[in-house]
Write a protein that holds these residues in place. Structure first.
Motif, mmCIF file in Angstrom:
data_model
loop_
_atom_site.group_PDB
_atom_site.id
_atom_site.type_symbol
_atom_site.label_atom_id
_atom_site.label_comp_id
_atom_site.label_asym_id
_atom_site.label_seq_id
_atom_site.Cartn_x
_atom_site.Cartn_y
_atom_site.Cartn_z
ATOM 1 N N ALA A 55 9.805 44.817 50.871
ATOM 2 C CA ALA A 55 10.064 43.707 49.953
ATOM 3 C C ALA A 55 10.830 42.566 50.601
ATOM 4 C CB ALA A 55 10.849 44.221 48.739
ATOM 5 N N PHE A 56 11.104 42.628 51.890
ATOM 6 C CA PHE A 56 11.886 41.573 52.540
ATOM 7 C C PHE A 56 11.329 40.171 52.280
ATOM 8 C CE2 PHE A 56 14.774 43.304 56.145
ATOM 9 C CZ PHE A 56 15.455 44.072 55.212
ATOM 10 N N PRO A 57 10.032 39.942 52.470
ATOM 11 C CA PRO A 57 9.518 38.587 52.205
ATOM 12 C C PRO A 57 9.713 38.155 50.745
ATOM 13 C CG PRO A 57 7.964 39.838 53.540
ATOM 14 C CD PRO A 57 8.991 40.812 53.063
ATOM 15 N N GLN A 58 9.513 39.095 49.803
ATOM 16 C CA GLN A 58 9.680 38.771 48.381
ATOM 17 C C GLN A 58 11.131 38.488 48.030
ATOM 18 O OE1 GLN A 58 7.886 41.129 49.697
ATOM 19 N NE2 GLN A 58 6.035 41.599 48.522
ATOM 20 N N ILE A 59 12.065 39.251 48.613
ATOM 21 C CA ILE A 59 13.484 39.021 48.342
ATOM 22 C C ILE A 59 13.896 37.645 48.869
ATOM 23 C CG2 ILE A 59 15.822 39.831 48.805
ATOM 24 C CD1 ILE A 59 14.716 42.649 49.055
ATOM 25 N N ALA A 60 13.428 37.300 50.064
ATOM 26 C CA ALA A 60 13.758 35.998 50.644
ATOM 27 C C ALA A 60 13.258 34.870 49.749
ATOM 28 C CB ALA A 60 13.153 35.889 52.045
ATOM 29 N N ALA A 61 12.040 35.001 49.248
ATOM 30 C CA ALA A 61 11.478 33.951 48.393
ATOM 31 C C ALA A 61 12.203 33.882 47.052
ATOM 32 C CB ALA A 61 9.988 34.226 48.166
ATOM 33 N N ASP A 62 12.520 35.043 46.465
ATOM 34 C CA ASP A 62 13.147 35.076 45.149
ATOM 35 C C ASP A 62 14.579 34.535 45.183
ATOM 36 O OD1 ASP A 62 13.297 35.623 42.415
ATOM 37 O OD2 ASP A 62 14.149 37.609 42.752
ATOM 38 N N LEU A 63 15.321 34.848 46.247
ATOM 39 C CA LEU A 63 16.710 34.403 46.345
ATOM 40 C C LEU A 63 16.847 33.068 47.068
ATOM 41 C CD1 LEU A 63 18.531 37.764 47.196
ATOM 42 C CD2 LEU A 63 18.137 36.711 44.961
ATOM 43 N N GLY A 64 15.730 32.510 47.530
ATOM 44 C CA GLY A 64 15.764 31.223 48.217
ATOM 45 C C GLY A 64 16.559 31.268 49.504
ATOM 46 N N ALA A 65 16.387 32.339 50.265
ATOM 47 C CA ALA A 65 17.150 32.531 51.500
ATOM 48 C C ALA A 65 16.197 32.728 52.664
ATOM 49 C CB ALA A 65 18.071 33.747 51.369
#
Length: 425
Positions: free
Chosen positions: A48-58
């Motif tokens: 989920a790393f790519p999804q977490i980055a997109a969701d948290l804007g990081a």
């Protein structure tokens, strides 16, 4: 000056007898669940790393810091919890650690920023250290020598299910819901472990065998351990080897998906196959116990890891592409993980068995702290590229350098230990 025969009061307390076969099998499952807490916490959310980055804007590099944070927390936590378990017993610190780990797991599902997630992951790591450090100390309480090596190999068979199932389960959870679901499942697993400990793990360190919690004495014990080549050599070898493996764990999610076009499901499958290599290595190692001495099994594992990392470097220079590249990389990582399956149980056995049970928690804490500190610190070096993201080439450089350092640490300290033993004789 006269001497008298030692009285019953002055005789050192005898360790408990090793458990019977059925009880030992149950102990493997219980300790395996505890030891798996850390790997599951690090691996479950990798797809989920790519999804977490997109969701948290990081940026992805910042999300990778959540992995570094839990590793550093695991390192610090072991330094705190290990000595506490020597003084207070194993159950109390373990139950407290599991309770905090459960709470922080659920809180991670509620964050709305990357810095907050990084902070919670650090606290989660400190609490999660209880499972790993106390599990090793319990083994030292109950087993010695080849029995300990055999038990550690069986323990790694159970523990290996966590990194095997973690990314696979994490990838499936992404089909069912958002990335936060991974942390909810992690919290539920930790809660289940807490219940298992309450009802299935008796105290293994009786009061008469506990060490006094004295900071000066603790510092002296830690200093002695660091200077003892019989302990420091295998512990450093274990930590560096873990850094090599964790560079693969923390970076290949990005590399496989961004550099080779793999999907989250394909990454999970590759990760599972390679983890099977780790489990296979531990079990082949167990079969060799009693036939090949521990140090030789450890040397063989280090040699296999170095060869596989050298091939990885050649593939990085050659610039593999397409589906064939993923197959080749899977084969290389499988060999590396198989070899690490020899390194981990044997290095652990050599380090822990070199010390008395009264300092097993402290010794386990130092070893585990070094392991996770190197794992978290070394793996982050793979991201020091022009783009700020890891690549196959940066992975190969870091893993190769750490692998060579691990082999040198073992060879040099083993020679020092032999010289010291010869002087004593």
């Amino acid at each position: 000056m006269t001497t008298s025969a030692p009285t019953q009061e002055s005789a050192p307390p005898r360790p408990p007898a090793p458990p019977a076969r059925r009880a030992a099998a149950l102990l493997v499952l219980v300790l395996g669940a505890l030891t798996a807490t850390g790997p599951l916490a690090t691996d479950l959310y990798l797809p989920a790393f790519p999804q977490i980055a997109a969701d948290l804007g990081a940026p992805q590099a910042q999300i990778q810091l959540t992995l570094t944070a839990i590793m550093l927390g695991l390192a610090l936590g072991q330094l705190l919890i290990g000595p506490l378990s020597d003084a207070l017993g194993r159950r109390g610190p373990l139950l407290a650690g599991l309770a905090v780990f459960t709470l922080t797991s659920f809180l991670c599902a509620l964050v709305d920023s990357a810095p907050l997630l990084i902070g919670l992951r650090f606290v989660q790591g400190v609490a999660g250290a209880a499972g790993a450090v106390i599990a090793r100390a319990v083994v030292r309480d109950l087993f010695e020598g080849d029995d300990a090596a055999r038990f550690f190999s069986r323990l790694m068979l159970v523990t290996g299910l966590a990194p095997l199932l973690g990314p696979v389960l994490g990838a499936q959870l992404l089909r069912l819901g958002p990335w936060q679901l991974s942390f909810v499942v992690l919290g539920a697993a930790a809660l289940a472990s807490l219940v298992v400990v309450v009802f299935g793990l008796p105290e293994s360190l009786p009061r008469e065998r506990r060490a006094e919690l004295n900071l000066a004495r603790l510092g002296a014990t830690a200093g002695r351990l660091v200077r003892d080549a019989a302990f420091a050599g295998p512990a450093l070898t274990l930590g560096l080897s873990f850094g090599m493996m964790f560079t693969y764990i923390s970076s290949f999610s990005f590399v496989s998906q961004s550099e080779f076009g793999a999907s989250g499901q394909q990454f999970a499958l590759i990760f599972a196959v390679n983890t099977l290599g780790l489990m296979a290595g531990t079990q082949v190692n167990a079969l060799l116990i009693g036939r090949v001495e521990t140090s030789r099994r450890l040397a063989a594992g280090l040699a296999g890891a170095l060869v596989s990392v050298a091939v990885l470097g050649a593939l990085a220079v050659g610039g593999p592409a397409g589906a064939g590249a993923l197959v080749a990389l899977t084969a290389v990582f499988f060999v590396m993980m198989f070899s690490v399956g020899f390194v981990f149980p044997n290095a652990t056995t050599l380090a822990i068995s070199s010390q008395p049970a009264s300092v097993a928690g402290t010794a386990s804490a130092l070893m585990g702290s070094l392991q996770f500190a190197l794992g978290g610190g070394v793996s982050s070096l793979a991201g020091l590229t022009a783009t700020g993201e890891p690549s196959l080439a940066s992975m190969a450089v870091v893993m190769g350098g750490v692998g060579v350092a691990a082999a040198l640490a073992f060879a040099v300290t083993a020679r020092w230990s032999r010289r010291a033993a010869a002087k004593v004789r």
